[in-house]
Scaffold this motif. Structure first.
Motif, PDB file in Angstrom:
ATOM      1  N   PRO A  83       0.803  -1.232   0.000  1.00  0.00           N
ATOM      2  CA  PRO A  83       0.000   0.000   0.000  1.00  0.00           C
ATOM      3  C   PRO A  83       0.827   1.268   0.000  1.00  0.00           C
ATOM      4  O   PRO A  83       0.477   2.254  -0.668  1.00  0.00           O
ATOM      5  N   ASP A  84       1.932   1.289   0.755  1.00  0.00           N
ATOM      6  CA  ASP A  84       2.713   2.515   0.872  1.00  0.00           C
ATOM      7  C   ASP A  84       3.789   2.637  -0.193  1.00  0.00           C
ATOM      8  O   ASP A  84       4.671   3.487  -0.103  1.00  0.00           O
TER       9      ASP A  84
ATOM     10  N   ALA B 189     -10.189  17.377  -1.649  1.00  0.00           N
ATOM     11  CA  ALA B 189      -8.898  16.786  -1.999  1.00  0.00           C
ATOM     12  C   ALA B 189      -8.644  15.598  -1.086  1.00  0.00           C
ATOM     13  O   ALA B 189      -8.911  15.668   0.124  1.00  0.00           O
ATOM     14  N   VAL B 190      -8.169  14.505  -1.655  1.00  0.00           N
ATOM     15  CA  VAL B 190      -7.856  13.309  -0.875  1.00  0.00           C
ATOM     16  C   VAL B 190      -6.497  12.771  -1.308  1.00  0.00           C
ATOM     17  O   VAL B 190      -6.103  12.906  -2.469  1.00  0.00           O
ATOM     18  N   ALA B 191      -5.789  12.172  -0.366  1.00  0.00           N
ATOM     19  CA  ALA B 191      -4.585  11.400  -0.667  1.00  0.00           C
ATOM     20  C   ALA B 191      -4.929   9.932  -0.477  1.00  0.00           C
ATOM     21  O   ALA B 191      -5.537   9.553   0.530  1.00  0.00           O
TER      22      ALA B 191
ATOM     23  N   GLY C 238      -5.918   1.942  -2.415  1.00  0.00           N
ATOM     24  CA  GLY C 238      -7.176   2.668  -2.412  1.00  0.00           C
ATOM     25  C   GLY C 238      -7.629   3.214  -1.074  1.00  0.00           C
ATOM     26  O   GLY C 238      -8.724   3.776  -0.983  1.00  0.00           O
ATOM     27  N   GLN C 239      -6.818   3.090  -0.033  1.00  0.00           N
ATOM     28  CA  GLN C 239      -7.197   3.619   1.268  1.00  0.00           C
ATOM     29  C   GLN C 239      -6.967   5.127   1.305  1.00  0.00           C
ATOM     30  O   GLN C 239      -5.871   5.602   0.963  1.00  0.00           O
ATOM     31  N   VAL C 240      -7.987   5.885   1.709  1.00  0.00           N
ATOM     32  CA  VAL C 240      -7.828   7.336   1.856  1.00  0.00           C
ATOM     33  C   VAL C 240      -7.039   7.595   3.137  1.00  0.00           C
ATOM     34  O   VAL C 240      -7.450   7.195   4.231  1.00  0.00           O
ATOM     35  N   VAL C 241      -5.893   8.275   2.994  1.00  0.00           N
ATOM     36  CA  VAL C 241      -5.036   8.533   4.151  1.00  0.00           C
ATOM     37  C   VAL C 241      -5.099   9.986   4.600  1.00  0.00           C
ATOM     38  O   VAL C 241      -4.617  10.319   5.684  1.00  0.00           O
TER      39      VAL C 241
ATOM     40  N   ALA D 206      -1.301  16.011   0.417  1.00  0.00           N
ATOM     41  CA  ALA D 206      -0.039  15.331   0.108  1.00  0.00           C
ATOM     42  C   ALA D 206       0.910  15.368   1.297  1.00  0.00           C
ATOM     43  O   ALA D 206       1.663  14.411   1.531  1.00  0.00           O
ATOM     44  N   ALA D 207       0.880  16.457   2.072  1.00  0.00           N
ATOM     45  CA  ALA D 207       1.784  16.589   3.218  1.00  0.00           C
ATOM     46  C   ALA D 207       1.439  15.600   4.328  1.00  0.00           C
ATOM     47  O   ALA D 207       2.277  15.331   5.197  1.00  0.00           O
ATOM     48  N   GLU D 208       0.222  15.058   4.320  1.00  0.00           N
ATOM     49  CA  GLU D 208      -0.188  14.110   5.358  1.00  0.00           C
ATOM     50  C   GLU D 208       0.061  12.653   4.973  1.00  0.00           C
ATOM     51  O   GLU D 208      -0.306  11.747   5.714  1.00  0.00           O
ATOM     52  N   VAL D 209       0.669  12.410   3.835  1.00  0.00           N
ATOM     53  CA  VAL D 209       0.986  11.038   3.444  1.00  0.00           C
ATOM     54  C   VAL D 209       1.931  10.423   4.470  1.00  0.00           C
ATOM     55  O   VAL D 209       2.931  11.047   4.841  1.00  0.00           O
ATOM     56  N   PRO D 210       1.641   9.227   4.983  1.00  0.00           N
ATOM     57  CA  PRO D 210       2.472   8.631   6.035  1.00  0.00           C
ATOM     58  C   PRO D 210       3.931   8.482   5.627  1.00  0.00           C
ATOM     59  O   PRO D 210       4.239   8.083   4.497  1.00  0.00           O
ATOM     60  N   ASP D 211       4.805   8.808   6.561  1.00  0.00           N
ATOM     61  CA  ASP D 211       6.249   8.628   6.373  1.00  0.00           C
ATOM     62  C   ASP D 211       6.764   9.299   5.113  1.00  0.00           C
ATOM     63  O   ASP D 211       7.741   8.841   4.499  1.00  0.00           O
TER      64      ASP D 211
END
Length: 416
Positions: free
Chosen positions: A93-94, A110-112, A117-120, A148-153
């Motif tokens: 996923p990542d 806006a979604v990341a 397909g998981q909304v993060v 985009a800034a909230e995308v994990p890691d």
């Protein structure tokens, strides 16, 4: 009920895409493997070879490359009887993310989304009044950057997608004076967003984006051809036909308009036929419920309030909802008759939980009664997996679709 007809050459299931072991050994086969794993969830190398037609040697080479690049991972082996256990492979996923932006007359979303397909991350901005293009584009870019800034890691963002109301020129990324958008004639949304974000932007009509998202997230459940009936500020459709998204020549395929009219409507003063007002399901529903004397609140809580009243069984509200649904169902029947599909997906901001069952029931009855060919097929009508953010999630999925989905359309060259 009539018994199903025996299989024929015309009714046989469409075969899965097969690999070209000698003629296209490059990216097409890699994408074919990714697509097979995505649809199944997990697959062993033996299963990949069986589903794609690739040789075991080719599958071994491709999966080794994909494992090395981090696009897929191995799970624990599972027993398949005698011999070595089969090792399931799945998408990581990542391994990549995409950001989708949806422009609606009353909302920017806006979604990341991760590769599965998981909304993060999500951002929403209500639009209380019409806004000029430059202001809206600035807000769209700002919300996209925040998501985009909230995308994990700080995972890799593969790109941005924008879902827009039609009509548009998809190839140029230009919006062409859509309804409810005063002052938006020939706005170069794709180029202007790309300049603000410093990245290419994939532009899709909102209903087409929703169909792409449904295909990407629905996996095996959405592997067959289908039409997506998108209901929001307006009504439109997207479609997957013969295994690929159907956009038409300019990206405007799927307009509903006159398909919903019970009879040809009179032309206006400019001699242009008028679409049924129910093709704007949210605003039409709100106007009719208010006309019935109910105290509908103002702002973004208005439509959820109406849907909640419908779910509670308010007869006046349910009569309005059913009336709008019946007109849109005629359009859905026209789409099914036009494309001859056996799966119709219904989704979008107008199909909230409080009214979803009513829409599905009314549309199911229509698509299995009105078309001339209804005796030879049963159309399954299903709710979208994507919810009210269907277009935004679809816009993000369009980046994955463009990057990873195998295609043999003109412009691709085989590598020997």
């Amino acid at each position: 009920m009539r018994p199903p007809a025996p299989p024929t050459a015309q009714s046989a299931p469409r075969p899965a895409p097969r690999a070209f072991n000698q003629l296209a050994l490059g990216s097409y086969n890699e994408k074919l493997v990714i697509e097979s794993i995505r649809e199944a969830g997990t697959l062993s190398r033996v299963e990949i070879a069986a589903s794609t037609g690739l040789t075991p040697q080719a599958v071994s080479r491709i999966t080794r490359n994909l494992l090395t690049s981090g696009l897929i991972v191995q799970d624990e082996g599972r027993s398949a009887g005698a011999g070595k256990p089969r090792i399931p492979l799945r998408l990581r996923p990542d391994a990549g993310y995409a950001v989708g932006i949806h422009l609606d007359p009353w909302m920017i979303t806006a979604v990341a989304v991760d590769l599965c397909g998981q909304v993060v991350a999500r951002r929403r901005m209500p639009l209380e009044a019409p806004r000029d293009p430059d202001w809206c584009l600035a807000q769209m870019a700002a919300l996209a950057r925040e998501a985009a800034a909230e995308v994990p890691d700080a995972g890799p963002v593969l790109g941005y997608g924008a879902a827009l109301p039609g009509p548009l020129d998809r190839r140029a990324g230009v919006l062409l004076d859509p309804p409810l958008f005063e002052g938006w004639d020939r706005v170069d949304v794709g180029a202007k967003l790309s300049a603000r974000l410093g990245s290419p932007v994939v532009v899709e009509k909102d209903a087409t984006a929703a169909a792409i998202g449904e295909r990407w997230l629905g996996a095996a459940e959405r592997a067959e051809d289908f039409v997506y009936l998108y209901l929001g500020a307006g009504a439109g459709s997207g479609a997957f036909l013969n295994g690929d998204v159907h956009r038409g020549a300019t990206g405007n395929a799927g307009e509903l308009g006159e398909l919903c009219a019970p009879r040809p409507r009179a032309a206006g003063d400019d001699d242009v036929p008028r679409s049924a007002e129910e093709c704007a399901p949210i605003s039409t529903t709100l106007a009719r419920v208010r006309a019935a004397g109910l105290p509908v609140p103002r702002g973004e809580d208005a439509y959820p309030w109406v849907c909640a009243r419908a779910a509670e069984g308010d007869p006046a509200v349910r009569e309005v909802v059913d009336g709008v649904a019946r007109v849109l169902a005629r359009g859905a029947a026209g789409l099914v008759g036009l494309f001859d599909t056996e799966l119709l997906i219904v989704g979008g901001p107008a199909v909230l939980p409080g009214v979803r069952a009513r829409y599905l029931d009314v549309i199911t009855a229509a698509v299995n009664t009105f078309p001339l060919a209804h005796h030879v097929r049963t159309v399954r009508v299903a709710p979208s997996h994507l919810g009210e953010e269907a277009a935004a999630v679809g816009a993000a999925s369009s980046v994955f679709h463009a990057t990873f989905t195998p295609s043999l359309k003109a412009g691709r060259r085989a590598r020997n």
